[in-house]
Design an enzyme around this catalytic site. Structure first.
Site, PDB file in Angstrom:
ATOM      1  N   HIS A  39      44.020  41.515  51.379  1.00  0.00           N
ATOM      2  CA  HIS A  39      43.642  40.879  52.641  1.00  0.00           C
ATOM      3  C   HIS A  39      43.131  39.488  52.289  1.00  0.00           C
ATOM      4  O   HIS A  39      42.007  39.329  51.814  1.00  0.00           O
ATOM      5  CB  HIS A  39      42.552  41.713  53.319  1.00  0.00           C
ATOM      6  CG  HIS A  39      42.054  41.108  54.590  1.00  0.00           C
ATOM      7  ND1 HIS A  39      42.705  41.241  55.786  1.00  0.00           N
ATOM      8  CD2 HIS A  39      40.966  40.352  54.845  1.00  0.00           C
ATOM      9  CE1 HIS A  39      42.040  40.605  56.730  1.00  0.00           C
ATOM     10  NE2 HIS A  39      40.965  40.053  56.186  1.00  0.00           N
TER      11      HIS A  39
ATOM     12  N   ASP B 258      47.253  49.753  49.767  1.00  0.00           N
ATOM     13  CA  ASP B 258      47.655  48.388  49.398  1.00  0.00           C
ATOM     14  C   ASP B 258      48.291  47.716  50.608  1.00  0.00           C
ATOM     15  O   ASP B 258      49.496  47.509  50.657  1.00  0.00           O
ATOM     16  CB  ASP B 258      48.615  48.429  48.208  1.00  0.00           C
ATOM     17  CG  ASP B 258      48.788  47.045  47.594  1.00  0.00           C
ATOM     18  OD1 ASP B 258      48.027  46.125  47.968  1.00  0.00           O
ATOM     19  OD2 ASP B 258      49.684  46.886  46.747  1.00  0.00           O
TER      20      ASP B 258
ATOM     21  N   GLU C 131      40.310  43.779  50.549  1.00  0.00           N
ATOM     22  CA  GLU C 131      39.987  42.351  50.502  1.00  0.00           C
ATOM     23  C   GLU C 131      39.637  41.988  49.056  1.00  0.00           C
ATOM     24  O   GLU C 131      39.545  42.869  48.179  1.00  0.00           O
ATOM     25  CB  GLU C 131      38.824  42.019  51.457  1.00  0.00           C
ATOM     26  CG  GLU C 131      38.685  40.520  51.679  1.00  0.00           C
ATOM     27  CD  GLU C 131      37.843  40.129  52.909  1.00  0.00           C
ATOM     28  OE1 GLU C 131      37.424  41.023  53.665  1.00  0.00           O
ATOM     29  OE2 GLU C 131      37.630  38.929  53.084  1.00  0.00           O
TER      30      GLU C 131
END
Ligand code: 9MR
Length: 605
Positions: free
Chosen positions: A528, A574, A583
């Protein structure tokens, strides 16, 4: 290797999307140290030991033995066997562990498998820099270069209505906070999280000589614009953030309306009070609203604001600035002097306003709210004492009881232990009794972590089933404590447990994943992140090598979606949208650098 084969290997490396199929025997996909511990894990409900073999690149058996059944393990949700092949010490590539028809990914045994991990993890910080272009000469692929974002980053205080309806009045000044690192996948720059991240890198710098490798990050070792400036590259990078932290401090003579009830559990903001805010530090500079993925830093069109100062942010800056003052004392005395002045000014401001808590009620950026700032005081006092040796800071540390109780874990909201680690090994005149007590407490903490490793199925010094947001860093921050304990008394079990922590991060886990992009047979690929967003939009690049995923978050088990009901170590996916598990962040990559560099510096010992 023939030229043809080399060509084939290069092609394999560039097709980033390819992943090896999952393997049942889990190993550190970055490889094992020639003389280090070597453990593989196999899920199996068999109650009896099973025969294992180690084969080399030609398929020839070079070692064999019996697995050790460990039984059911709540963290992984599996029953597991351990395979200990630590006595095998022949370097090479293409090794595989085998049990029956199951095999591990091929792996290497080498003298320095963690050197690349540490260097790649450091590259993350350059690429998170704000305010400067990321140049093609210093990144591994051309598509990772980008124009400067938020150049300049000048803002005034947030004025308007927050998420809970409080009307903030703003302020009459602006601060130039250009520079520093973006926190994570977002474009916020937060003093609280910048504090622990900078401390971690600077702590590593301070320890490397004692660990035997003062030159690990000597000038030229990292791909940085500063790589030929005659200065240590780790310091060049850390200084980027130190400068940002200093820039967030409020100038002398500044009056500001603050909300005394902000961040207090159970209270809502009903009043503002004008205070002398000189020396306090703003919590963050960030966007007014969340941007979507992808958004390169230079494409961010949101208004940026300074968010209210807090005691926690102030003390984070104070601690790191004090650390800066001792580190740069001989390298750049003018910078060191500036750091110490900022630290003293911040300390005085925090004493004047000891309970100004962080409001987490703004949209567009993360909260980093922390209702308990006692540990931030202790951390700042520890850094100030280590730098100045002034009795007033020692008094404070005694009053805080740090020598008898150094804390339990390090995190962005828990800095007591970070202060304790500094004091335990600081040179100079820490009273001998205090130091001895503190060192005993730290090694006792490390003993507890080692004991947890014995109980844990995957043999990591992190027992239990609570895998918080950013669990990768929870594990690696324990490894830092273990590393300092090793520095104190050289007990091999401590270093082995640091290896175990990285083994888990790099593939010895029930998902058979390396949580570090670009490293291992099955690395994380889709973080992310607003710029490394190829998964969201092909015009943006995939992540660079060395970026660490936040890792499993056991809270995902209770939420609808693909992770519902997951066992703690498997609450991960993932997927670039899965910001609670995938993240990346400065406070997560920093302990990856620390632990990788620790192992590399202490190799063979
Ligand atoms: O690391 C933080 C984690 O401990 C918190 O639980 C979470 C929710 O408040 O926020 C994490 O920090 C994020 C920050 O607020 C904004 N930038 C991205 C950070 C990593 O997800």
């Amino acid at each position: 290797m023939s030229r043809l084969l080399l060509g084939a290997a290069a092609a394999l490396l560039t097709t980033a999307a390819t992943q090896a199929p999952p393997a049942l025997i889990r190993i550190d996909q970055a490889g094992f140290e020639t003389r280090g511990p070597k453990i593989g894990v196999l899920p199996s409900t068999q109650g009896k030991p099973l025969a294992w073999t180690l084969t080399d690149a030609h398929g020839k058996t070079v070692a064999s033995g019996q697995t050790t059944p460990v039984g059911p393990d709540a963290a992984s949700g599996e029953s597991v066997h351990r395979i200990d092949f630590g006595t095998f010490q022949t370097p090479g590539t293409g090794y595989r562990l085998r049990v029956g028809s199951d095999a591990s990914h091929p792996f290497a045994i080498a003298d320095r498998p963690f050197q690349r991990v540490a260097t790649a993890a450091m590259a993350f910080f350059y690429q998170q820099r704000s305010g400067v272009p990321i140049l093609p000469a210093f990144v591994e692929r051309k598509d990772l270069a980008r124009p400067a974002g938020h150049a300049p980053d000048i803002a005034t205080c947030f004025a308007g209505i927050d998420q809970k309806g409080a009307k903030w009045p703003g302020c009459s000044y602006r601060i130039d906070a250009t520079g520093g690192w973006y926190d994570a996948g977002d474009h916020g720059k937060y003093v609280v999280n910048g504090g622990v991240s900078a401390w971690t890198l600077l702590d590593l710098y301070e320890r490397l000589p004692a660990l035997g490798d003062a030159n690990a990050f000597a000038d030229g070792r990292l791909a940085l614009p500063e790589r030929a400036n005659g200065k240590n590259d780790l310091l060049d990078e850390a200084r980027v953030e130190v400068a940002f932290l200093l820039s967030m401090q409020i100038p002398e003579g500044t009056k500001l309306a603050v909300a005394p009830d902000a961040g207090v559990p159970g209270k809502t903001i009903t009043r503002f009070e004008t205070i002398n805010a000189s020396g306090l530090v703003h919590t963050k500079i960030a966007d007014e609203n969340w941007t979507g993925l992808p958004t390169a830093p230079a494409e961010d069109r949101q208004t940026r604001f300074l968010y209210p100062p807090s005691t926690a942010a102030t003390l984070n800056m104070v601690g790191v600035a004090a650390q800066c003052a001792r580190i740069w004392q001989t390298i750049d005395p003018a910078f060191a002097t500036k750091c110490l002045a900022a630290a003293r000014r911040g300390w005085a401001a925090a004493l004047r306003h000891p309970n100004l808590l962080t409001s987490s009620d703004f949209t567009g950026s993360g909260g980093y709210g922390d209702p308990d700032v006692r540990d931030e005081f202790t951390f700042a006092a520890a850094q100030l004492y280590a730098t100045t040796r002034e009795p007033t800071f020692l008094d404070r540390l005694r009053k805080d009881g740090i020598f008898a109780y150094p804390g339990t874990d390090i995190g962005w909201g828990s800095l007591r232990l970070a202060g304790a680690l500094t004091l335990a090994t600081a040179t100079g005149d820490l009273p001998a009794d205090d130091r001895a007590t503190l060192r005993n407490r730290i090694t006792a903490l490390a003993d507890g972590f080692v004991a947890e490793g014995k109980r844990s199925g995957y043999a990591i010094p992190f027992g239990g089933t609570n895998y918080p947001w950013g669990s990768s860093s929870s594990i690696l921050n324990r490894a830092i404590v273990l590393g300092v304990a090793w520095q104190i008394n050289r007990k091999p079990a401590y270093r082995n447990a640091v290896v175990a922590s990285l083994d888990y991060i790099l593939g010895r886990n029930p998902l058979d994943r390396s949580y570090v992009a670009g490293i291992g047979a099955r690395p994380m690929q889709h973080p992310h992140h607003r710029f490394w967003a190829a998964a969201a939009d092909k015009r943006y690049p995939p992540p660079p090598t060395g970026v660490l995923s936040g890792g499993p978050n056991s809270a995902a088990a209770n939420e609808p979606g693909p992770m519902k009901g997951c066992a703690p170590q498997t609450c991960w996916i993932d997927d670039y949208r899965a910001f609670t598990v995938n993240e990346v962040a400065i406070n997560w990559n920093a302990p990856l650098v620390w632990t990788g560099a620790f192992l590399d510096a202490t190799r063979g010992r």
